[in-house]
Design an enzyme around this catalytic site. Structure first.
Site, PDB file in Angstrom:
ATOM      1  N   GLY A  40       0.823  -1.202   0.000  1.00  0.00           N
ATOM      2  CA  GLY A  40       0.000   0.000   0.000  1.00  0.00           C
ATOM      3  C   GLY A  40       0.855   1.249   0.000  1.00  0.00           C
ATOM      4  O   GLY A  40       2.027   1.227  -0.377  1.00  0.00           O
ATOM      5  N   CYS A  41       0.282   2.349   0.411  1.00  0.00           N
ATOM      6  CA  CYS A  41       0.994   3.620   0.458  1.00  0.00           C
ATOM      7  C   CYS A  41       2.300   3.474   1.224  1.00  0.00           C
ATOM      8  O   CYS A  41       2.313   3.002   2.358  1.00  0.00           O
ATOM      9  CB  CYS A  41       0.113   4.680   1.123  1.00  0.00           C
ATOM     10  SG  CYS A  41       0.954   6.240   1.410  1.00  0.00           S
ATOM     11  N   PHE A  42       3.392   3.901   0.605  1.00  0.00           N
ATOM     12  CA  PHE A  42       4.693   3.683   1.250  1.00  0.00           C
ATOM     13  C   PHE A  42       4.918   4.547   2.474  1.00  0.00           C
ATOM     14  O   PHE A  42       5.807   4.272   3.276  1.00  0.00           O
ATOM     15  CB  PHE A  42       5.853   3.820   0.271  1.00  0.00           C
ATOM     16  CG  PHE A  42       5.812   4.982  -0.696  1.00  0.00           C
ATOM     17  CD1 PHE A  42       5.219   6.200  -0.389  1.00  0.00           C
ATOM     18  CD2 PHE A  42       6.397   4.843  -1.948  1.00  0.00           C
ATOM     19  CE1 PHE A  42       5.208   7.251  -1.286  1.00  0.00           C
ATOM     20  CE2 PHE A  42       6.404   5.903  -2.870  1.00  0.00           C
ATOM     21  CZ  PHE A  42       5.805   7.112  -2.537  1.00  0.00           C
TER      22      PHE A  42
END
Length: 216
Positions: A40-42
């Protein structure tokens, strides 16, 4: 993520307490190894691993695609093959690859969501492990089988172990994002709870002060 200023209406993904892997890397003499995870979003994945004892660096970036498309706006299209990823440099005498996988599966993201995490959707948010060598591949495969067999998650794990490709660091404004923007609605709702879960679920691996990325 939904844009740098957009507030998420979805709270953090639920975390699950899981056992460490029964198969792990042997204790050796090396003090520096690399792992690459996509979940997902880093911002959140990086923020979690920056609080893990034995992690020496955790860099947000892109993996799975080519160098000429390793750029935030292009990756956001979902057509580049890249996933938002985090390259973790760690000391295996302090934390093993298997214990990093335990954090990845239990705290950093939800491994049962296909091509999405929380409010973010698209192949760039897929759950993936970019094994750096055959040993990492073997340990990750065995752990996924172990977790699926124990049915600790309510659905099968969809994490893919992908062929190792080059890792490309993300733009500077993405680095240390959780630490630098703790009051951002997106971070406060989706990512800070993951750091708290690390502290509560895996306290032996938690460090209060994050190891931050310097100038790239």
């Amino acid at each position: 993520m939904l844009g740098l200023s957009m507030q998420s209406a979805v709270s953090a993904e639920p975390v699950v307490a899981i056992a460490p892997p029964t198969l792990d890397e042997p204790v050796g003499t090396s003090h520096s190894e690399v792992a690459v995870f996509a979940g997902g979003c880093f911002w959140g994945v990086q923020g979690v691993f920056q609080h893990v004892i034995g992690v020496e660096n955790a860099v947000s970036g892109y993996a799975g695609g080519e160098a000429n498309t390793a750029e935030y706006e292009q990756v956001g299209s979902g057509d580049t093959g890249h996933a938002e990823s985090v390259q973790v440099t760690y000391d295996p005498t302090k934390v093993t690859y298997g214990r990093l996988l335990q954090v990845f599966f239990s705290v950093a993201h939800n491994p049962t969501e296909l091509n999405r995490q929380g409010p973010d959707s698209g192949t760039q948010y897929r759950s993936a492990i970019f094994a750096q060598n055959p040993e990492q591949d073997k340990i990750a495969q065995a752990y996924i089988a172990q977790l699926d067999g124990s049915k600790v998650f309510s659905a099968p794990i969809v994490t893919k172990i992908e062929d190792h490709k080059s890792f490309f660091p993300a733009e500077g404004y993405h680095q240390n994002y959780l630490t630098l923007h703790p009051t951002s609605p997106y971070i406060a709702m989706n990512d800070l709870p993951k750091v708290q879960s690390l502290k509560e679920l895996v306290p032996t691996l938690y460090r209060a002060d994050p190891v931050l990325v310097g100038k790239l």
